[in-house]
Design a protein around this motif. Structure first.
Motif, short mmCIF file in Angstrom:
data_model
loop_
_atom_site.label_atom_id
_atom_site.label_comp_id
_atom_site.label_asym_id
_atom_site.label_seq_id
_atom_site.Cartn_x
_atom_site.Cartn_y
_atom_site.Cartn_z
N ARG A 246 27.93 -22.13 -11.43
CA ARG A 246 29.05 -21.28 -12.26
C ARG A 246 29.25 -20.15 -11.11
O ARG A 246 28.38 -19.59 -10.41
CB ARG A 246 28.68 -20.57 -13.52
CG ARG A 246 28.63 -21.64 -14.52
CD ARG A 246 28.39 -21.24 -15.91
NE ARG A 246 28.28 -21.82 -16.91
CZ ARG A 246 28.10 -21.69 -18.39
NH1 ARG A 246 27.93 -20.41 -18.75
NH2 ARG A 246 28.23 -22.64 -19.27
N PHE A 247 30.61 -19.53 -11.17
CA PHE A 247 31.06 -18.62 -10.13
C PHE A 247 29.97 -17.37 -10.19
O PHE A 247 29.88 -16.92 -9.10
CB PHE A 247 32.46 -18.37 -10.52
CG PHE A 247 32.97 -17.07 -9.58
CD1 PHE A 247 33.35 -17.49 -8.15
CD2 PHE A 247 33.10 -16.10 -10.07
CE1 PHE A 247 33.98 -16.68 -7.43
CE2 PHE A 247 33.57 -15.07 -9.10
CZ PHE A 247 34.18 -15.29 -7.85
N GLY A 248 30.09 -16.77 -11.45
CA GLY A 248 29.15 -15.47 -11.61
C GLY A 248 27.74 -15.76 -11.14
O GLY A 248 27.39 -15.01 -10.20
N ALA A 249 27.26 -16.82 -11.43
CA ALA A 249 25.79 -17.05 -11.06
C ALA A 249 25.58 -17.16 -9.56
O ALA A 249 24.68 -16.53 -8.83
CB ALA A 249 25.11 -18.28 -11.83
N THR A 250 26.64 -17.75 -8.72
CA THR A 250 26.48 -18.11 -7.45
C THR A 250 26.62 -16.79 -6.84
O THR A 250 25.82 -16.49 -5.75
CB THR A 250 27.88 -19.02 -7.01
OG1 THR A 250 27.42 -20.19 -7.75
CG2 THR A 250 27.74 -19.32 -5.54
N VAL A 251 27.83 -16.07 -7.00
CA VAL A 251 27.97 -14.67 -6.40
C VAL A 251 26.82 -13.92 -6.46
O VAL A 251 26.34 -13.02 -5.69
CB VAL A 251 29.26 -13.99 -6.94
CG1 VAL A 251 29.43 -12.63 -6.37
CG2 VAL A 251 30.52 -14.84 -6.59
N ALA A 252 26.21 -13.67 -7.90
CA ALA A 252 25.26 -12.90 -8.17
C ALA A 252 23.97 -13.37 -7.35
O ALA A 252 23.27 -12.35 -6.72
CB ALA A 252 24.73 -13.02 -9.61
#
Length: 465
Positions: A246-252
């Protein structure tokens, strides 16, 4: 630098292995650098071997005993690899996880889905800057340029209008922001604070990437109007995956080491007590090795397992990520060996004396040295590690803030005017299907803008903080 600082430096410094005067040392430096340049550019010798031979030539011309030159080089190589080698490896693992799991694609697709028209160059800068944090420059190009070509082709955008911002984002991250190898080596050489350097590096990077990316791309698109070459548009690296992180998990995950290092810097400033329990905890978790290791371990779950990787696939990804960085690690290590040879021969003290006599500000001198070596060798990393070794004595007596600014000035100088002796020049030329002249008008000019703007911002910050 105060007179007291210079005296203290002279008192604490070890006896140089060479008794040569300034003129002979100057000739020795020029000879060593000339050998490195000729071997890399004319005879196509690997940079590791070139730096090793150049260090021996430097010591020989300086009149130092060769056994002591070898010891100096080996000591510098060992200490540099010890301090930076593990970080390079962890960064490579995180970058490979990002690429193979489809996490990079998820970032790209999410941002592009929300951008369009005039916002697209700004979206490309954001993508390249975020993805470029854990990736080496060459890996970033290989990963992002196919995406740039697809966006330009499918959206009917000017190739330069989309491509230059992406290149600017990757280049600025590579030259100014840890944990990239060049900035890390410079931080170690001048004994700068990593957290402070990271914070100031981001502060300098933001306006630099805006000017050299979206703003300059308007002119680059007018000077060079070419379509995206069809032969270079390849399949996306993660199209065969059933799931993507997921986008949020990747950026985090990508930002985790940066956040941890920044928190350490903030706690150091606020608490300012080495015996305080909170500060000691953050000194550990904000250490770059621990911060990057944490990101890798988290990434195995948020990236690898989220993409459906088995334990065997995760192990294979880690293994394949390490092989390509052997050359980078050896080059960085040899650069550290060259730096130590410069210092032990007394070149650092010579630079210190010359800078006082000429009244050249330390930040300007660091930038100029890096520019000269960059133009000569074509390698931003070689320019950074060599210039850091030469300019290291100038950092004695500096505050942590100004030592960090010296690192950034050197990093900015190392990006100046990429041309035909730089591998990045040819990567951009081939991926974009440009002629040599078109590459100079776009890529080379963009690199020069990055170098000059970042250098000017560093000087400006030195006057106000």
């Amino acid at each position: 630098m105060t007179g007291l600082s210079v005296e203290m430096l002279a008192a604490d410094a070890p006896e140089p292995i060479s008794s040569a005067g300034h003129a002979q040392l100057g000739i020795a430096v020029l000879a060593g650098i000339a050998v490195i340049v000729l071997l890399i550019t004319r005879f196509k010798v690997h940079a590791f071997l070139s730096l090793t031979i150049g260090s021996l030539v430097l010591g020989a011309v300086a009149g130092a005993p060769l056994d002591k030159v070898i010891t100096s080089f080996s000591t510098g190589l060992g200490s540099t690899v010890a301090s930076v080698g593990v970080l390079i490896a962890l960064g490579a693992i995180l970058g490979r996880l990002l690429a193979d799991s489809g996490g990079a694609d998820e970032i790209v697709d999410t941002i592009l889905a929300k951008a369009g028209g005039r916002a697209m160059p700004w979206a490309m800068v954001l993508i390249a800057s975020v993805v470029g944090l854990p990736l080496f420059f060459e890996i970033g190009i290989v990963l992002l340029i196919p995406v740039v070509l697809l966006v330009a082709r499918r959206g009917n955008y000017s190739l330069m209008r989309i491509g230059v911002p992406a290149l600017a984002g990757l280049s600025v991250m590579h030259g100014l922001v840890p944990p990239h190898p060049g900035p890390l080596v410079a931080i170690d050489a001048v004994k700068a604070n990593l957290g402070v350097t990271l914070a100031l590096g981001i502060l300098v990077a933001v306006p630099t990437v805006i000017i050299a990316g979206p703003l300059f791309s308007r002119y680059a698109a007018r000077w060079v109007d070419v379509p995206a070459p069809e032969r270079m548009i390849a399949a996306r690296p993660s199209e065969d995956l059933e799931h993507r992180p997921r986008f949020g998990a990747t950026v985090a995950t990508i930002l985790l080491p940066v956040v941890l290092m920044l928190l350490k810097a903030l706690v150091d400033i606020v608490v300012d007590d080495p015996e305080d329990t909170v500060q000691r905890i953050f000194d550990v978790v904000g250490n770059p090795l621990v911060a990057l290791l944490a990101a890798v371990l988290v990434g195995m779950f948020t990236l690898g397992r989220a993409a459906g990787f088995t334990r065997e696939r995760l192990s294979s990804t880690v293994e394949t990520s390490l092989a390509p960085i052997a050359g980078v690690t050896l080059i960085v290590g040899a650069g550290g060996g060259f730096k130590q040879t410069l210092i032990d021969c007394g070149v650092g003290d010579m630079i210190l004396d010359v800078s006082k006599a000429w009244s050249i500000p330390a930040l300007v001198l660091g930038w100029l040295i890096a520019v000269v070596i960059r133009l000569a060798t074509g390698s931003a990393t070689v320019a950074t590690v060599s210039a850091a070794g030469l300019a290291a004595p100038l950092a004695a007596g500096m505050s942590s803030t100004h030592a960090a600014l010296l690192v950034l000035a050197i990093g900015a100088g190392s990006l100046f005017f990429s041309h035909v002796n730089d591998a990045g020049f040819w990567l951009v030329k081939e991926y974009f299907g440009l002629s040599v002249g078109q590459t100079v008008k776009t890529w080379s000019v963009m690199e020069t803008i990055v170098s000059v703007v970042a250098g000017a911002l560093v000087l400006l910050l030195s006057l106000v903080i």
